[in-house]
Design an enzyme around this catalytic site. Structure first.
Site, PDB file in Angstrom:
ATOM      1  N   GLU A   1      18.640 -32.076 -38.088  1.00 31.20           N
ATOM      2  CA  GLU A   1      17.698 -31.225 -38.804  1.00 31.20           C
ATOM      3  C   GLU A   1      18.483 -30.012 -39.297  1.00 31.20           C
ATOM      4  OE1 GLU A   1      14.851 -32.160 -39.607  1.00 31.20           O
ATOM      5  OE2 GLU A   1      14.518 -33.834 -38.253  1.00 31.20           O
TER       6      GLU A   1
ATOM      7  N   CYS B   1      14.060 -22.383 -41.474  1.00 27.11           N
ATOM      8  CA  CYS B   1      14.797 -23.411 -42.209  1.00 27.11           C
ATOM      9  C   CYS B   1      14.000 -23.982 -43.374  1.00 27.11           C
ATOM     10  CB  CYS B   1      15.220 -24.531 -41.267  1.00 27.11           C
ATOM     11  SG  CYS B   1      13.860 -25.351 -40.402  1.00 27.11           S
TER      12      CYS B   1
END
Length: 458
Positions: free
Chosen positions: A212, A246
């Site tokens: 990720e 993010c």
């Protein structure tokens, strides 16, 4: 922690897994219940730790971290019996008579490496899924969020023995030791540079991974959007955790015809939501001096139309808007990961689609519009991990859909069932009965046997 001590923990976890103790679904569920109780019990400690590490308010900490962890745990507790149950599959007629099924099985010893920006959520959510799937876990927390890491270590110690789940922190030496070690699965959340190294080391051991990562997530606003509502939601998502998210919108790309009005609405919303950011005890701070200097170095004062000020002592930077930005500006050369919103304009959605697809695939993409045809086209044609229509960030706050990257922004997904699946190997099994045995697959072959095979396989 020394390399030898880490090796001992890994060996102990492998030995514990071999006992079969983690295969008991009732025991997994019991551990998840205990973990949920521990998170609730330490809610105040978690809030205090997140404020210490990142300057988050208690409300933001619960909304964006603690509450989401509890939601994930509740989902897993409710559904674990079904998730861990073998699933029947159809059997081809050629395999008559037999039963086919997929058997969910844990990988074994899992390494989870979590980042500093959402240190509780991005540690405990994948950990809960790994435990639900029946694995042992070594959790590597970030040294940049030490207060939260300490709370995590404490609450996990109240629920698990070290041979089941073990949390540790540390710097590059610890990271290097862990990624050189052999695990059965690696789950990494963080930056691309370290992510590539993790991938490389895992490949050497033939270890499957979930990565990720991140990227420059575009935010597109066309001339049909509700600009007041768009501004409110953009400001919420962009400046959440001081932009250190993010999936935060990295840059705003809006139709040139509505740019002035949209920027005005965004500035009004910043003033409403963050009236005195630098003196707001609940407004987030940049994680380190190094990151503070990097983010402030991306601010072109000549293009700032709002904000731009900072306090290096407290590591706070005002919510900032930069106008007249182009792709040649420094702020467009890397993922910002801070409270700066660059504004670019377009005249044709075609140029937006072409440019987005020419860049490394972002983790998220957001579109504000009321034109269904445009929305459908952008969502279908552009390449990205996930996103929202007429909102930002919230697509990751659900257990009903997987969340993950694509291309340069990562691989694999988790949350809810997808999280359980991530840490599970599904064994495909055919249970063949013995009271009948069709002879046509055996030598010597003949025309009649071949004819029978062709009837079954076509």
């Amino acid at each position: 922690m020394t390399a030898e001590e880490i090796k001992t923990v890994i060996d102990d976890q492998r030995a514990f897994f071999k006992t079969g103790a983690t295969l008991n679904v009732k025991e997994r569920k019991r551990k998840l219940l205990l973990l949920r109780e521990a998170v609730r019990r330490h809610e105040a400690d978690i809030a205090q730790a997140l404020h210490s590490d990142l300057g988050k308010s208690a409300d933001e900490s619960y909304m964006c971290e603690t509450g989401l962890v509890l939601s994930e745990l509740s989902y897993l507790i409710k559904h674990i019996n079904k998730l861990a149950k073998p699933t029947r599959r159809k059997t081809p007629l050629a395999q008559y008579v037999s039963k086919s099924y997929e058997l969910p099985s844990p990988y074994g010893n899992v390494l989870i490496m979590s980042p500093w920006n959402y240190p509780l959520l991005l540690s405990l959510e994948p950990l809960a899924e790994a435990v639900a799937a029946g694995n042992t876990v070594i959790l590597k927390t970030s040294r940049f969020s030490p207060a939260t890491a300490a709370v995590i270590e404490k609450l996990l110690g109240e629920v698990f023995s070290p041979e089941y789940v073990f949390a540790l922190t540390g710097g590059r030496e610890v990271n290097a030791c862990l990624i050189e070690s052999k695990f059965d699965y690696v789950f990494f959340t963080g930056g691309k540079t370290v992510g590539k190294l993790v991938y490389e080391k895992a490949a050497a051991n033939m270890t499957p991974v979930t990565l990720e990562l991140g990227g420059k997530s575009p935010l597109i606003v066309d001339e049909t959007a509700d600009l007041k509502l768009a501004a409110r939601r953009i400001v919420f998502g962009k400046y959440l955790n001081a932009g250190q998210t993010c999936v935060a919108p990295d840059y705003l790309w809006c139709a040139s015809s509505i740019k002035e009005k949209l920027v005005g609405e965004i500035i009004s919303e910043i003033k409403r939501q963050f009236p005195d950011a630098l003196n707001d005890d609940g407004y987030g701070k940049i994680i380190t001096d190094k990151h503070y200097d990097r983010v402030t170095g991306l601010i072109d004062t000549a293009k700032v139309v709002f904000g731009g000020n900072g306090d290096r002592e407290t590591r706070k930077i005002e919510p900032t808007v930069m106008d007249g930005v182009t792709f040649d500006d420094a702020v467009m050369g890397e993922e910002i990961f801070g409270p700066i919103l660059p504004v670019l304009t377009y005249d044709s959605i075609d140029e937006v689609i072409e440019k987005v697809n020419s860049m490394p695939s972002p983790l998220a993409l957001y579109m504000f519009s009321s034109n269904k045809r445009t929305i459908d086209r952008v969502m279908r044609v552009c390449r990205f991990g996930g996103g929202c229509v007429n909102d930002v960030v919230i697509h990751l706050a659900t257990t009903e859909m997987g969340f993950g990257g694509f291309g340069a922004s990562g691989m694999g997904a988790y949350h809810g069932k997808r999280g359980f699946d991530t840490f599970t190997h599904y064994k495909s099994i055919v249970d063949k009965k013995t009271f009948i045995d069709l002879p046509f697959r055996y030598r010597p072959y003949s025309k009649s046997k071949t004819s029978m095979i062709k009837k079954f396989l076509k």
